[in-house]
Design an enzyme around this catalytic site. Structure first.
Site, mmCIF file in Angstrom:
data_model
loop_
_atom_site.group_PDB
_atom_site.id
_atom_site.type_symbol
_atom_site.label_atom_id
_atom_site.label_comp_id
_atom_site.label_asym_id
_atom_site.label_seq_id
_atom_site.Cartn_x
_atom_site.Cartn_y
_atom_site.Cartn_z
ATOM 1 N N LYS A 18 -24.678 89.992 132.710
ATOM 2 C CA LYS A 18 -24.689 88.678 132.045
ATOM 3 C C LYS A 18 -23.640 88.676 130.941
ATOM 4 C CE LYS A 18 -27.290 85.584 129.068
ATOM 5 N NZ LYS A 18 -28.557 85.127 128.500
ATOM 6 N N GLU B 53 -32.746 78.690 117.435
ATOM 7 C CA GLU B 53 -33.085 80.039 117.896
ATOM 8 C C GLU B 53 -33.348 80.997 116.739
ATOM 9 O OE1 GLU B 53 -30.432 81.687 120.806
ATOM 10 O OE2 GLU B 53 -31.693 83.462 121.067
#
Ligand SMILES: C=C(O[C@H]1C=CC=C(C(=O)O)[C@@H]1O)C(=O)O
Length: 376
Positions: A124, A180
């Site tokens: 990723k 976040e």
């Protein structure tokens, strides 16, 4: 900034040079007793009790200078911040003058990165792009921050004077509204709320609900999310006991985006481990970097160059160990002369990612800060 200020309200002289607004509690500070360009020095000063509180921002790259200070004046608030009427009355009017790189070049970078993932060696990577903005009238960073807080459903917002980082950062102001939570510590309780896996929201309720449901059902997004949770579990394991990690992410949202999020909770194993120690131990998560971390860093450096403060962390920690650190996303840096700004957005890529969807995702994420800058 164009339309005139509220006639009855003068600019507050107590405008902070650091603020973090969260629904769980906020902090505003002014002045600096000491600056820490190296976050490790700030962490040591807190642990040794030589410093009572550290606030500011750390960069994405490990060698990036931090804008961390021991503040002079500190005001804590239980809930979110209520922006002063003066800043609420100002309307920023900036316009995008340049894409860095062009949308098409970003699409090509994304395609290159996905091909690299499919070839092996990288699972990723998060690639970002930026836009440059200009305003006819000087931008007031506090007005932009007020707009960010007011348009966030949970009143999330931050503002950091980057001057303590020195050099090109002097006079620049970082503003944003990050959904976040990198890490929070209160007493011995440690919490993280990593986000990864996203879908743009829609004004049409049925389209919007369908987008949320599709995100929850998406195998590609579940994989993208799992890398972040695994990385946090590994980084927190030596530092926390009683780690509780839900098996599946849940759906969370901002005004512009749906996200997959996992609420992680644990207890700090050693009370001397401060919130800043925890932030430095988990940063950068694969929500902004990738898996494996070093390979993802290499790909990001090769395709994007240096990021600086975008995708770092913004927050505070005190000598008792408590603190809040948010991931530095949905943000912009305002120029030292206040004539313009630069805003960023990125997205996580895995083997099944689609370049066109990824470009659309960054456009949707950019809307948070572009709206506050009056550019959409
Ligand atoms: C890197 C960003 O978002 C991160 C946070 C939430 C969802 C993300 C995603 O789905 O890719 C990213 O990991 C950004 O907003 O610039």
């Amino acid at each position: 900034m164009a339309s005139g200020p509220h006639p009855d309200a003068a600019r507050p002289v107590t405008a902070p040079d650091f603020l973090l607004s969260r629904h769980t509690g906020s902090l505003r500070t002014q002045g600096s007793l000491r600056a820490f360009p190296d976050p490790a020095d700030a962490a040591l000063a807190l642990r040794s009790g030589r410093c009572g509180l550290v606030v500011g921002a750390i960069g994405f790259e490990p060698d990036a200078p931090a804008a961390l200070v021991e503040p002079d004046i500190v005001v804590r608030t239980d809930g979110p911040l209520e922006p002063p009427a003066y800043f609420r009355s100002l309307r920023t009017r900036a316009r995008v003058v340049e894409e860095l790189p062009s949308t098409e070049a970003h699409r090509r970078r994304v395609a290159t990165a996905i091909a690299g993932i499919r070839a092996g060696g990288l699972d990723k990577v998060v690639l970002a792009r930026a836009v440059r903005l200009l305003a006819d009238d000087p931008i007031d960073p506090h007005a932009v921050c007020a707009a960010l807080i007011d348009s966030s459903p949970s009143a999330d917002g931050f503002l950091v004077d980057l001057s303590p980082a020195g050099g090109v950062h002097s006079g620049r102001i970082l503003v944003g509204s990050s959904p976040e939570l990198l890490v929070r510590r209160r007493g011995d309780v440690v919490e993280c709320h990593p986000l990864a896996g996203s879908a743009p929201r829609s004004r049409d309720t049925s389209v919007d609900q369908a987008a949320g449901r599709a995100l929850q059902a998406s195998g590609k997004d579940a994989a993208e999310h799992a890398f972040v949770v695994d990385s946090l579990a590994t980084a927190l394991a030596p530092l926390c006991r009683d780690l509780q990690i839900p098996e599946r992410p849940s759906l969370t949202s901002t005004r512009e985006m749906w996200h997959l999020g996992t609420r992680i909770r644990g207890r700090v194993a050693d009370p001397r481990t401060t919130a800043l120690d925890l932030a430095l131990a988990v940063h950068p998560t694969p929500a902004v970097c990738g898996t494996p971390t070093d390979e993802a860093r290499r790909v990001i450096a090769g395709l994007e160059g240096r990021r600086g403060f975008y995708s770092g962390a913004v927050g505070w920690a005190d000598a008792g160990g408590d603190g809040d650190w948010m991931v530095t996303i949905r943000c912009a840096e305002i120029d030292a002369d206040r004539s313009g700004a630069i805003a960023w957005a990125g997205g996580g890529l895995v083997a099944d990612s689609d370049p066109d969807d990824e470009v659309a995702e960054t456009a949707a994420k950019l809307r948070t800060v572009l709206t506050a800058l009056g550019a959409v």
